[in-house]
Design a protein around this motif. Structure first.
Motif, PDB file in Angstrom:
ATOM      1  N   ILE A 119       1.147   2.950   5.965  1.00 30.57           N
ATOM      2  CA  ILE A 119       0.606   2.948   7.332  1.00 30.57           C
ATOM      3  C   ILE A 119       0.237   1.512   7.726  1.00 30.57           C
ATOM      4  CG2 ILE A 119      -1.157   3.859   8.901  1.00 30.57           C
ATOM      5  CD1 ILE A 119      -1.557   6.176   6.965  1.00 30.57           C
ATOM      6  N   TYR A 120       0.642   1.109   8.938  1.00 27.83           N
ATOM      7  CA  TYR A 120       0.273  -0.192   9.493  1.00 27.83           C
ATOM      8  C   TYR A 120      -0.470   0.024  10.800  1.00 27.83           C
ATOM      9  CZ  TYR A 120       3.457  -2.513   6.238  1.00 27.83           C
ATOM     10  OH  TYR A 120       4.084  -2.978   5.098  1.00 27.83           O
ATOM     11  N   LEU A 121      -1.473  -0.819  11.025  1.00 27.96           N
ATOM     12  CA  LEU A 121      -2.181  -0.838  12.306  1.00 27.96           C
ATOM     13  C   LEU A 121      -2.072  -2.253  12.866  1.00 27.96           C
ATOM     14  CD1 LEU A 121      -4.072   0.216  14.520  1.00 27.96           C
ATOM     15  CD2 LEU A 121      -6.018  -0.245  12.990  1.00 27.96           C
ATOM     16  N   LEU A 122      -1.296  -2.408  13.923  1.00 28.52           N
ATOM     17  CA  LEU A 122      -1.116  -3.703  14.581  1.00 28.52           C
ATOM     18  C   LEU A 122      -1.821  -3.626  15.932  1.00 28.52           C
ATOM     19  CD1 LEU A 122       2.764  -4.023  14.006  1.00 28.52           C
ATOM     20  CD2 LEU A 122       0.924  -4.566  12.394  1.00 28.52           C
ATOM     21  N   TYR A 123      -2.860  -4.440  16.117  1.00 27.14           N
ATOM     22  CA  TYR A 123      -3.554  -4.373  17.400  1.00 27.14           C
ATOM     23  C   TYR A 123      -3.938  -5.771  17.875  1.00 27.14           C
ATOM     24  CZ  TYR A 123      -8.249  -5.161  15.365  1.00 27.14           C
ATOM     25  OH  TYR A 123      -9.344  -5.691  14.749  1.00 27.14           O
ATOM     26  N   THR A 138       7.840   7.499   4.189  1.00 30.85           N
ATOM     27  CA  THR A 138       7.787   7.093   5.605  1.00 30.85           C
ATOM     28  C   THR A 138       6.780   5.971   5.810  1.00 30.85           C
ATOM     29  OG1 THR A 138       8.382   9.313   6.352  1.00 30.85           O
ATOM     30  CG2 THR A 138       7.351   7.873   7.970  1.00 30.85           C
ATOM     31  N   ILE A 139       7.163   5.021   6.645  1.00 34.13           N
ATOM     32  CA  ILE A 139       6.244   3.952   7.063  1.00 34.13           C
ATOM     33  C   ILE A 139       5.884   4.222   8.523  1.00 34.13           C
ATOM     34  CG2 ILE A 139       6.009   1.477   7.528  1.00 34.13           C
ATOM     35  CD1 ILE A 139       8.020   1.059   5.190  1.00 34.13           C
ATOM     36  N   VAL A 140       4.608   4.452   8.761  1.00 32.73           N
ATOM     37  CA  VAL A 140       4.112   4.720  10.115  1.00 32.73           C
ATOM     38  C   VAL A 140       3.405   3.471  10.633  1.00 32.73           C
ATOM     39  CG1 VAL A 140       2.514   6.100  11.501  1.00 32.73           C
ATOM     40  CG2 VAL A 140       3.873   7.200   9.712  1.00 32.73           C
ATOM     41  N   VAL A 141       3.785   3.041  11.828  1.00 26.09           N
ATOM     42  CA  VAL A 141       3.212   1.829  12.422  1.00 26.09           C
ATOM     43  C   VAL A 141       2.517   2.181  13.734  1.00 26.09           C
ATOM     44  CG1 VAL A 141       3.686  -0.503  13.281  1.00 26.09           C
ATOM     45  CG2 VAL A 141       5.085   0.456  11.423  1.00 26.09           C
ATOM     46  N   PHE A 142       1.217   1.926  13.812  1.00 26.09           N
ATOM     47  CA  PHE A 142       0.479   2.084  15.060  1.00 26.09           C
ATOM     48  C   PHE A 142       0.491   0.743  15.795  1.00 26.09           C
ATOM     49  CE2 PHE A 142      -1.076   5.558  12.530  1.00 26.09           C
ATOM     50  CZ  PHE A 142      -1.281   6.577  13.440  1.00 26.09           C
ATOM     51  N   SER A 143       1.062   0.736  16.989  1.00 30.53           N
ATOM     52  CA  SER A 143       1.147  -0.489  17.794  1.00 30.53           C
ATOM     53  C   SER A 143       0.176  -0.357  18.957  1.00 30.53           C
ATOM     54  CB  SER A 143       2.584  -0.678  18.304  1.00 30.53           C
ATOM     55  OG  SER A 143       2.685  -1.823  19.100  1.00 30.53           O
ATOM     56  N   ALA A 144      -0.972  -1.044  18.839  1.00 28.42           N
ATOM     57  CA  ALA A 144      -2.078  -0.873  19.786  1.00 28.42           C
ATOM     58  C   ALA A 144      -2.326  -2.183  20.551  1.00 28.42           C
ATOM     59  CB  ALA A 144      -3.334  -0.452  19.027  1.00 28.42           C
ATOM     60  N   LYS A 200     -12.157   4.097  12.004  1.00 28.85           N
ATOM     61  CA  LYS A 200     -12.663   3.701  10.674  1.00 28.85           C
ATOM     62  C   LYS A 200     -11.686   4.104   9.574  1.00 28.85           C
ATOM     63  CE  LYS A 200     -17.568   4.135  11.920  1.00 28.85           C
ATOM     64  NZ  LYS A 200     -18.781   4.971  11.755  1.00 28.85           N
ATOM     65  N   LEU A 201     -11.142   5.313   9.685  1.00 25.38           N
ATOM     66  CA  LEU A 201     -10.220   5.836   8.685  1.00 25.38           C
ATOM     67  C   LEU A 201      -8.938   5.002   8.631  1.00 25.38           C
ATOM     68  CD1 LEU A 201     -10.560   8.266   6.798  1.00 25.38           C
ATOM     69  CD2 LEU A 201      -9.219   9.626   8.416  1.00 25.38           C
ATOM     70  N   LEU A 202      -8.416   4.681   9.809  1.00 19.81           N
ATOM     71  CA  LEU A 202      -7.196   3.879   9.872  1.00 19.81           C
ATOM     72  C   LEU A 202      -7.418   2.488   9.290  1.00 19.81           C
ATOM     73  CD1 LEU A 202      -5.182   4.315  13.205  1.00 19.81           C
ATOM     74  CD2 LEU A 202      -4.312   4.295  10.881  1.00 19.81           C
ATOM     75  N   VAL A 244      -3.797  -3.710   8.061  1.00 17.84           N
ATOM     76  CA  VAL A 244      -4.240  -4.035   9.423  1.00 17.84           C
ATOM     77  C   VAL A 244      -3.891  -5.474   9.782  1.00 17.84           C
ATOM     78  CG1 VAL A 244      -6.232  -4.155  10.981  1.00 17.84           C
ATOM     79  CG2 VAL A 244      -6.152  -2.396   9.200  1.00 17.84           C
ATOM     80  N   MET A 245      -3.344  -5.659  10.987  1.00 18.60           N
ATOM     81  CA  MET A 245      -3.109  -7.005  11.499  1.00 18.60           C
ATOM     82  C   MET A 245      -3.682  -7.099  12.910  1.00 18.60           C
ATOM     83  SD  MET A 245       0.391  -9.142  12.276  1.00 18.60           S
ATOM     84  CE  MET A 245       0.577  -8.396  13.884  1.00 18.60           C
ATOM     85  N   GLU A 246      -4.633  -8.033  13.085  1.00 21.41           N
ATOM     86  CA  GLU A 246      -5.194  -8.277  14.414  1.00 21.41           C
ATOM     87  C   GLU A 246      -4.429  -9.430  15.047  1.00 21.41           C
ATOM     88  OE1 GLU A 246      -9.462  -9.282  16.624  1.00 21.41           O
ATOM     89  OE2 GLU A 246      -9.377  -9.098  14.444  1.00 21.41           O
ATOM     90  N   ALA A 247      -3.878  -9.183  16.223  1.00 25.27           N
ATOM     91  CA  ALA A 247      -3.024 -10.186  16.874  1.00 25.27           C
ATOM     92  C   ALA A 247      -3.579 -10.555  18.243  1.00 25.27           C
ATOM     93  CB  ALA A 247      -1.593  -9.659  17.007  1.00 25.27           C
ATOM     94  N   ASN A 248      -4.728 -11.217  18.252  1.00 30.15           N
ATOM     95  CA  ASN A 248      -5.280 -11.702  19.514  1.00 30.15           C
ATOM     96  C   ASN A 248      -4.875 -13.165  19.722  1.00 30.15           C
ATOM     97  OD1 ASN A 248      -6.537  -9.387  20.600  1.00 30.15           O
ATOM     98  ND2 ASN A 248      -8.199  -9.569  19.124  1.00 30.15           N
ATOM     99  N   LYS A 249      -5.179 -13.693  20.880  1.00 28.63           N
ATOM    100  CA  LYS A 249      -4.742 -15.038  21.242  1.00 28.63           C
ATOM    101  C   LYS A 249      -5.167 -16.049  20.182  1.00 28.63           C
ATOM    102  CE  LYS A 249      -2.992 -13.838  25.214  1.00 28.63           C
ATOM    103  NZ  LYS A 249      -1.538 -13.849  25.407  1.00 28.63           N
TER     104      LYS A 249
END
Length: 342
Positions: A15-19, A111-117, A130-132, A138-143
């Motif tokens: 699982i990936y969380l990209l936000y 399976t690789i699940v990617v959350f694109s937020a 919190k669970l995610l 996790v990758m935080e992609a702010n300016k």
């Protein structure tokens, strides 16, 4: 280890969380995952993308739990998970968040699940967030700030087998701005020109980099400030040849002087570069450049210039005079003001 390095080495997380708000970084990470996880032949069978503003999350999870066909892995991308934020849900669908919690606790190994937020912040109070964050990569992609931006430019150039000089990095940012998509395009072009045989220099950047209207206006203001008025007019006439509307040129000039005025005022009140950028919602590098220009203007000059801009804008909207002439007259008045008070 950075997330991109892990992806290159095929050390995948289920699982990936990209936000964050830096869309270029998020999209590039997704592309790297696609290229690393699946072959071209597998794409048709084992790649899925769902917009969670239209599709309930449980439907996407059913796909994630289905075995891959003609391959070892599946890649499922879930776009716009607004339920991770504090925003009031505008979804047309209801999501079974309980089902998602169960999946996160026991994800499918194939399976690789990617959350694109594409959101600046997630709601850390929510159980699902919190669970995610606890179970996902996790990758935080702010300016990026100025230091990070320069490091990114060096890395991008190196990936293209090119080196870029420090002064050339500053010049590139001044000309092309801070948009990563624009910078990536320009760096790819500059690297191709250098071909790894010579470093990318200020001269090469100046010769090959496309300028945005905002950067041309910054250069125009800079020429006036430094007394190079002929060059300022040359930039203006070049913009007219490129079919830029005089009213738009004047509006961008007004935005630049407004930024200079606000930066000067906030700096006087003790705000730092990052604080000013946050308050004005612009990139810190733009604030740095504006602060440099602000030193060339007194408060009286800036007040007079803002008044001149307002008058010119009114003339453009109400008089029958040619708009190009009104903008040109503003530049003559600006030149005269700088000479009188310089």
């Amino acid at each position: 280890m950075p997330i991109w390095k892990k992806i290159e080495q095929k050390q995948f997380s289920p699982i990936y969380l990209l936000y964050g708000t830096e869309a270029f970084v998020i999209n590039e990470t997704k592309q790297r995952l696609i290229q690393s996880v699946l072959t071209e032949e597998e794409m048709d069978f084992n790649f899925s993308s769902y917009d969670l503003e239209d599709i309930p999350v449980e439907a996407a999870l059913e796909e994630a739990e289905t075995l891959p066909f003609m391959g070892d892995k599946k890649l499922v991308i879930l776009q716009n998970p607004v339920f991770l934020t504090a925003e009031r849900s505008k979804d047309k669908v209801e999501h079974n968040v309980k089902k998602l919690e169960e999946y996160i606790a026991n994800p499918a190994p194939y399976t690789i699940v990617v959350f694109s937020a594409p959101y600046e912040k997630l709601d850390e109070r929510k159980k699902i967030t919190k669970l995610l964050k606890k179970n996902a990569e996790v990758m935080e992609a702010n300016k990026l700030n100025e230091k990070e931006l320069k490091a990114w430019i060096r890395t991008r150039a190196a990936a293209n087998q090119a080196q870029i000089e420090e002064e050339a990095i500053d010049h590139l940012l001044a000309i092309a701005g801070t948009n990563l998509m624009m910078l990536a395009s320009e760096l790819d072009k500059l690297s191709l020109y250098a071909s790894g045989e010579q470093p990318i220099t200020v001269e090469v950047v100046d010769q090959l980099t496309a300028r945005s209207l905002e950067q041309d206006i910054f250069a125009l203001v800079d020429k006036v400030v430094t007394g190079k008025v002929e060059k300022a007019f040359r930039i203006y006439y070049d913009l007219l040849k490129l079919n830029e509307e005089p009213i738009k040129i004047l509006a961008v000039i007004a935005n630049q002087f407004r930024l200079i005025y606000q930066t000067k005022e906030l700096a006087r009140k003790g705000y730092g570069q990052q604080q000013i950028a946050g308050f004005l919602k612009v990139h810190p590098f733009r604030v740095k450049l504006a602060a440099g220009q602000a030193r060339s203007f007194s408060d009286e000059q800036l007040a007079a210039i803002m008044m001149m801009l307002a008058d010119s804008d009114l003339q453009m909207k109400t008089s029958g005079m040619a708009k190009s002439l009104i903008a040109e007259m503003f530049l003559f008045k600006l030149q005269s003001l700088m000479q009188k008070t310089g």
